[in-house]
Design an enzyme around this catalytic site. Sequence first.
Site, PDB file in Angstrom:
ATOM      1  N   VAL A  11       0.832  -1.210   0.000  1.00  0.00           N
ATOM      2  CA  VAL A  11       0.000   0.000   0.000  1.00  0.00           C
ATOM      3  C   VAL A  11       0.860   1.251   0.000  1.00  0.00           C
ATOM      4  CG1 VAL A  11      -1.745   1.297   1.290  1.00  0.00           C
ATOM      5  CG2 VAL A  11      -1.939  -1.186   1.084  1.00  0.00           C
ATOM      6  N   ALA A  54       2.965  -2.243   9.178  1.00  0.00           N
ATOM      7  CA  ALA A  54       2.446  -3.189  10.174  1.00  0.00           C
ATOM      8  C   ALA A  54       3.348  -4.413  10.237  1.00  0.00           C
ATOM      9  CB  ALA A  54       1.022  -3.623   9.825  1.00  0.00           C
ATOM     10  N   TYR A  55       3.182  -5.155  11.300  1.00  0.00           N
ATOM     11  CA  TYR A  55       3.766  -6.489  11.415  1.00  0.00           C
ATOM     12  C   TYR A  55       2.766  -7.442  10.786  1.00  0.00           C
ATOM     13  CZ  TYR A  55       6.053 -10.518  13.745  1.00  0.00           C
ATOM     14  OH  TYR A  55       6.718 -11.686  14.025  1.00  0.00           O
ATOM     15  N   ASP A  96      -9.510  -7.667   8.292  1.00  0.00           N
ATOM     16  CA  ASP A  96     -10.662  -8.513   8.600  1.00  0.00           C
ATOM     17  C   ASP A  96     -10.347  -9.508   9.714  1.00  0.00           C
ATOM     18  OD1 ASP A  96     -10.262 -11.510   7.185  1.00  0.00           O
ATOM     19  OD2 ASP A  96      -9.030  -9.926   6.340  1.00  0.00           O
ATOM     20  N   TYR A 119      -1.885 -12.139  15.248  1.00  0.00           N
ATOM     21  CA  TYR A 119      -1.926 -10.991  14.341  1.00  0.00           C
ATOM     22  C   TYR A 119      -3.227 -10.216  14.511  1.00  0.00           C
ATOM     23  CZ  TYR A 119      -2.492  -8.429   9.952  1.00  0.00           C
ATOM     24  OH  TYR A 119      -2.743  -7.457   9.013  1.00  0.00           O
ATOM     25  N   TRP A 144      -6.857  -9.507   1.955  1.00  0.00           N
ATOM     26  CA  TRP A 144      -6.318 -10.208   0.782  1.00  0.00           C
ATOM     27  C   TRP A 144      -5.649  -9.245  -0.209  1.00  0.00           C
ATOM     28  CZ3 TRP A 144      -9.858 -14.805  -1.052  1.00  0.00           C
ATOM     29  CH2 TRP A 144     -10.227 -15.589   0.043  1.00  0.00           C
TER      30      TRP A 144
END
Length: 281
Positions: A11, A54-55, A96, A119, A144
């Site tokens: 992203v 993020a991790y 999600d 997570y 996804w």
Amino acid sequence: MILVFGKTGQVATELQRQAEVTALSRDRADLSDPQGCAAIIADLKPNVVINAAAYTAVDRAEEDEATAQTINAAAPGAMAGTCKHLDIPLLHVSTDYVFDGTGDRPWCETDPVQPQNAYGRTKLAGEEAVRASGARHILLRTAWVFSAHGTNFVKTMLRLSETRDALTVVEDQIGGPTPAADIAATLLTLADAMRGGAEGGTYHYAGAPHTSWAGFAREIFAQAGKDVTVTGIPSSDYPTPAHRPLNSRLDCAKLTSDFGITPADWQGGLSRVLKELTSEA
């Protein structure tokens, strides 16, 4: 100035391709140092902050939840605290995986959360920290993610197709593949809205139509012209350290209603990604 935490992720890469942003790599902004990230915001005083870092090593997080907690929860919480103090809107990308993955109805923003792996727990804690800060914010849950760069399902399938003519792929996990380029475009639209005084909140954004990982794989091979047979299998035949949700469908109606942003056309997005990969090759 739009300040982006993350530089090489899917992203973050697309954000840099679509707009003039200040993107921070790990050597400049290490999310394992939450206060250091907060200090960068205080120093640069941007108009809006987007946390696209993020991790994301879902299986590794099962054994390293403390690190994932720092990066996915403490860091965005610290960012949000500074954003609140300076009245800077914060956009934070979530997942999600905050849901338990049961049922077959798309998840709405108001549905109860119950993550089933480390997570998901750390990403939920990040959401809670951002909300608790009182900062003006948008939490954008997606799923996804794929693109022409980074590590993702599309690139894995194409790599396997070089040496395999048949694959078994999970078919009982259902969701919406989401092009990173569309997530970036959505974040930029939301950033403009927040700078214009939008209230913000929690929103869902993912691709349509819903499919399984096996269905996604079949479409990848069909569009790429690869003669690979895909046999669907249940998740129980492909055990992983972290439990994956069977239902990753996200209801994106609220985002459409409030901002006019419709779910991503993942099949069209896949076509564009494959063209990019072909041109790079």
